[in-house]
Design a protein around this motif. Structure first.
Motif, PDB file in Angstrom:
ATOM      1  N   SER A 134     -11.693  -4.422  -5.616  1.00 11.46           N
ATOM      2  CA  SER A 134     -11.099  -5.355  -6.302  1.00 11.46           C
ATOM      3  C   SER A 134     -11.223  -6.567  -5.429  1.00 11.46           C
ATOM      4  O   SER A 134     -10.896  -6.535  -4.302  1.00 11.46           O
ATOM      5  CB  SER A 134      -9.810  -4.882  -6.576  1.00 11.46           C
ATOM      6  N   PRO A 135     -11.148  -7.785  -5.996  1.00  9.19           N
ATOM      7  CA  PRO A 135     -11.331  -9.065  -5.177  1.00  9.19           C
ATOM      8  C   PRO A 135     -10.092  -9.222  -4.430  1.00  9.19           C
ATOM      9  O   PRO A 135      -9.914  -9.978  -3.541  1.00  9.19           O
ATOM     10  CB  PRO A 135     -11.443 -10.126  -6.336  1.00  9.19           C
ATOM     11  N   VAL A 136      -8.949  -8.861  -5.162  1.00 10.60           N
ATOM     12  CA  VAL A 136      -7.688  -8.953  -4.463  1.00 10.60           C
ATOM     13  C   VAL A 136      -6.737  -7.503  -4.328  1.00 10.60           C
ATOM     14  O   VAL A 136      -7.076  -6.823  -5.369  1.00 10.60           O
ATOM     15  CB  VAL A 136      -6.665  -9.738  -5.112  1.00 10.60           C
ATOM     16  N   THR A 137      -6.347  -7.331  -3.220  1.00  6.80           N
ATOM     17  CA  THR A 137      -5.604  -5.904  -3.042  1.00  6.80           C
ATOM     18  C   THR A 137      -4.191  -6.246  -2.511  1.00  6.80           C
ATOM     19  O   THR A 137      -4.264  -7.274  -1.798  1.00  6.80           O
ATOM     20  CB  THR A 137      -6.565  -4.856  -2.310  1.00  6.80           C
ATOM     21  N   GLY A 138      -3.169  -5.493  -2.989  1.00 14.18           N
ATOM     22  CA  GLY A 138      -2.213  -5.742  -2.243  1.00 14.18           C
ATOM     23  C   GLY A 138      -1.293  -7.017  -2.692  1.00 14.18           C
ATOM     24  O   GLY A 138      -0.712  -7.625  -1.955  1.00 14.18           O
ATOM     25  N   PRO A 139      -1.486  -7.510  -3.890  1.00 16.88           N
ATOM     26  CA  PRO A 139      -1.007  -8.803  -4.178  1.00 16.88           C
ATOM     27  C   PRO A 139       0.669  -8.606  -4.127  1.00 16.88           C
ATOM     28  O   PRO A 139       1.212  -7.477  -4.287  1.00 16.88           O
ATOM     29  CB  PRO A 139      -1.276  -9.194  -5.605  1.00 16.88           C
ATOM     30  N   GLU A 140       1.350  -9.695  -4.178  1.00 13.07           N
ATOM     31  CA  GLU A 140       2.855  -9.655  -4.137  1.00 13.07           C
ATOM     32  C   GLU A 140       3.290  -9.331  -5.524  1.00 13.07           C
ATOM     33  O   GLU A 140       4.133  -8.508  -5.586  1.00 13.07           O
ATOM     34  CB  GLU A 140       3.566 -10.750  -3.687  1.00 13.07           C
ATOM     35  N   LYS A 141       2.496  -9.844  -6.386  1.00 13.32           N
ATOM     36  CA  LYS A 141       2.974  -9.929  -7.961  1.00 13.32           C
ATOM     37  C   LYS A 141       1.660  -9.697  -8.703  1.00 13.32           C
ATOM     38  O   LYS A 141       0.670 -10.330  -8.393  1.00 13.32           O
ATOM     39  CB  LYS A 141       3.568 -11.111  -8.458  1.00 13.32           C
ATOM     40  N   VAL A 142       1.733  -8.943  -9.938  1.00 13.45           N
ATOM     41  CA  VAL A 142       0.694  -8.721 -10.964  1.00 13.45           C
ATOM     42  C   VAL A 142       1.512  -9.304 -12.157  1.00 13.45           C
ATOM     43  O   VAL A 142       2.252  -8.524 -12.692  1.00 13.45           O
ATOM     44  CB  VAL A 142       0.094  -7.367 -10.959  1.00 13.45           C
ATOM     45  N   VAL A 143       1.184 -10.512 -12.834  1.00 10.90           N
ATOM     46  CA  VAL A 143       2.062 -10.901 -13.737  1.00 10.90           C
ATOM     47  C   VAL A 143       1.021 -10.796 -14.949  1.00 10.90           C
ATOM     48  O   VAL A 143      -0.205 -11.418 -15.129  1.00 10.90           O
ATOM     49  CB  VAL A 143       2.139 -12.676 -13.592  1.00 10.90           C
ATOM     50  N   THR A 183      -1.369  -0.425  -9.400  1.00 10.48           N
ATOM     51  CA  THR A 183      -2.708  -0.251 -10.776  1.00 10.48           C
ATOM     52  C   THR A 183      -3.864  -0.774 -10.151  1.00 10.48           C
ATOM     53  O   THR A 183      -4.724  -0.213 -10.853  1.00 10.48           O
ATOM     54  CB  THR A 183      -1.876  -0.963 -11.918  1.00 10.48           C
ATOM     55  N   ILE A 184      -3.840  -1.743  -9.441  1.00 14.68           N
ATOM     56  CA  ILE A 184      -5.271  -2.354  -9.040  1.00 14.68           C
ATOM     57  C   ILE A 184      -6.347  -1.330  -8.392  1.00 14.68           C
ATOM     58  O   ILE A 184      -5.955  -0.687  -7.528  1.00 14.68           O
ATOM     59  CB  ILE A 184      -4.997  -3.670  -8.079  1.00 14.68           C
ATOM     60  N   THR A 185      -7.492  -1.245  -9.362  1.00 20.03           N
ATOM     61  CA  THR A 185      -8.734  -0.793  -8.549  1.00 20.03           C
ATOM     62  C   THR A 185      -9.913  -1.548  -8.722  1.00 20.03           C
ATOM     63  O   THR A 185      -9.788  -2.590  -9.302  1.00 20.03           O
ATOM     64  CB  THR A 185      -8.706   0.920  -9.517  1.00 20.03           C
ATOM     65  N   GLY A 186     -11.091  -0.985  -8.334  1.00 20.73           N
ATOM     66  CA  GLY A 186     -12.269  -1.870  -8.057  1.00 20.73           C
ATOM     67  C   GLY A 186     -12.888  -1.879  -9.248  1.00 20.73           C
ATOM     68  O   GLY A 186     -12.481  -1.344 -10.411  1.00 20.73           O
TER      69      GLY A 186
END
Length: 350
Positions: free
Chosen positions: A106-115, A145-148
């Motif tokens: 994923s271009p971003v992993t471990g964000p503080e928030k997923v809005v 939830t984020i995956t590649g």
């Protein structure tokens, strides 16, 4: 041939510049496709890179400059210094890693928030005979939830009604609170493709019909393949001609004024989803009710936005739950989400 003292070569050059909506070759306006990746052998851990072009080789930023961080979130937190380094790396053409040797994350992993934004496409509201929202409907997914872009979607045993939702996503590039709508785009690092995978039974029937649990099973947010920086899309936003009368007056240059912003407006891109090769969603981001700027201004009233925060901006019609009869994902299905000018992600359901 010359026309009013201007050579054909000059005309061609001017047309190319104006059609792109920006002056080419300037570092400050260079569009980039930023990625996170790891080597297939596992050595080196997570890296940040710049694609030479969509689907082509990736320049390893840390190999180019050892002072650069290893994650996209850390790169964004560096601000302009990080972006400038990425531009230099892209221009250098050095430290290129073949796509066959890496796995895109994923271009971003471990964000503080997923809005996330619900009911944000006019045609999606019409599909379910729902009123057009007067204010953005905001919910969230957990960062887990984020995956590649090519990783598997795992069907949870707890749900029998897992659905697809192709969405335009954007990533915050700098910290802000109470952001003005007219300044909002300057807080965006770039855009990417998302699938807001949803367990409809938990979203619509369980948990008091509160959406969070139905949206937040592990692997329910594939993202990618790249973070396409805003410079690729500002032709119809900050960099388009403010005085269109001047454009019309320049018609003697045989420049089509509609070309100045053609194919660069983030809110005028084809967006679609395919399941097992069959198109199930097919719309355009011009159907969005609340666009990027409005969403940033709205959400930043309540929370401070930070570099790496991810926004999912809603889905068009064609989701499985509103089909007659409803259709849900099953093991072995392949879901592909596509957005013009950004790319596609392809995930197998397991």
């Amino acid at each position: 041939m010359r026309f009013l003292g201007i050579s054909q070569l000059s005309l061609r050059r001017l047309n190319a510049v104006f059609s792109a909506g920006t002056v080419r070759g300037t570092a400050s306006s260079a569009a980039m496709r930023l990625v996170q990746f790891c080597h297939r052998g596992g050595e080196g851990g997570v890296r940040v890179g710049v694609e030479q072009a969509e689907g082509q080789g990736v320049i390893d930023l840390k190999a180019f400059d050892p002072s650069m961080p290893s994650t996209m979130r850390e790169l964004l937190e560096m601000g302009q210094k990080g972006m400038d380094c990425a531009k230099r790396a892209l221009s250098s053409g050095q430290h290129v890693v073949a796509r066959s040797d890496i796995r895109l994350l994923s271009p971003v992993t471990g964000p503080e928030k997923v809005v996330c934004v619900g009911m944000n496409y006019k045609d999606h509201c019409l599909e379910q005979n729902a009123p057009i929202p007067k204010e953005p409907i905001i919910f969230s997914k957990f960062p887990s939830t984020i995956t590649g872009p090519y990783d598997d979607i795992i069907l949870p045993e707890e749900s029998q009604e897992v659905d697809w939702e192709v969405e335009l996503a954007f990533v915050i590039g700098r910290k802000g609170k109470h952001i003005k709508e007219e300044e909002a785009l300057s807080y965006v690092a770039g855009f990417t493709v998302a699938n807001d995978v949803s367990a409809r039974d938990w979203q619509m029937k369980r948990n008091g019909k509160q959406w969070l649990l139905g949206k937040t099973f592990d692997t329910f947010c594939p993202l990618g393949p790249a973070l396409v920086t805003t410079a690729a899309f500002k032709g119809t936003q900050n960099r388009k001609y403010k005085n269109r009368r001047k454009v019309r007056q320049m018609s003697y240059l045989r420049i089509n004024s509609s070309d100045i912003s053609a194919q660069t407006d983030i809110h005028n891109l084809g967006i679609r989803c395919l399941v097992n090769g069959a198109t199930v969603q097919d719309s355009n981001t011009n159907q969005m009710i609340f666009q990027t700027e409005k969403l940033i201004a709205w959400v930043s009233q309540f929370v401070t936005l930070c570099p790496g925060d991810v926004f999912l901006t809603g889905t068009p019609p064609g989701v499985g739950v509103f089909r007659n009869p409803p259709v849900f994902l099953k093991r072995g299905d392949v879901v592909e989400c596509q957005i013009d000018k950004i790319g596609s992600i392809r995930n197998t359901v397991v």
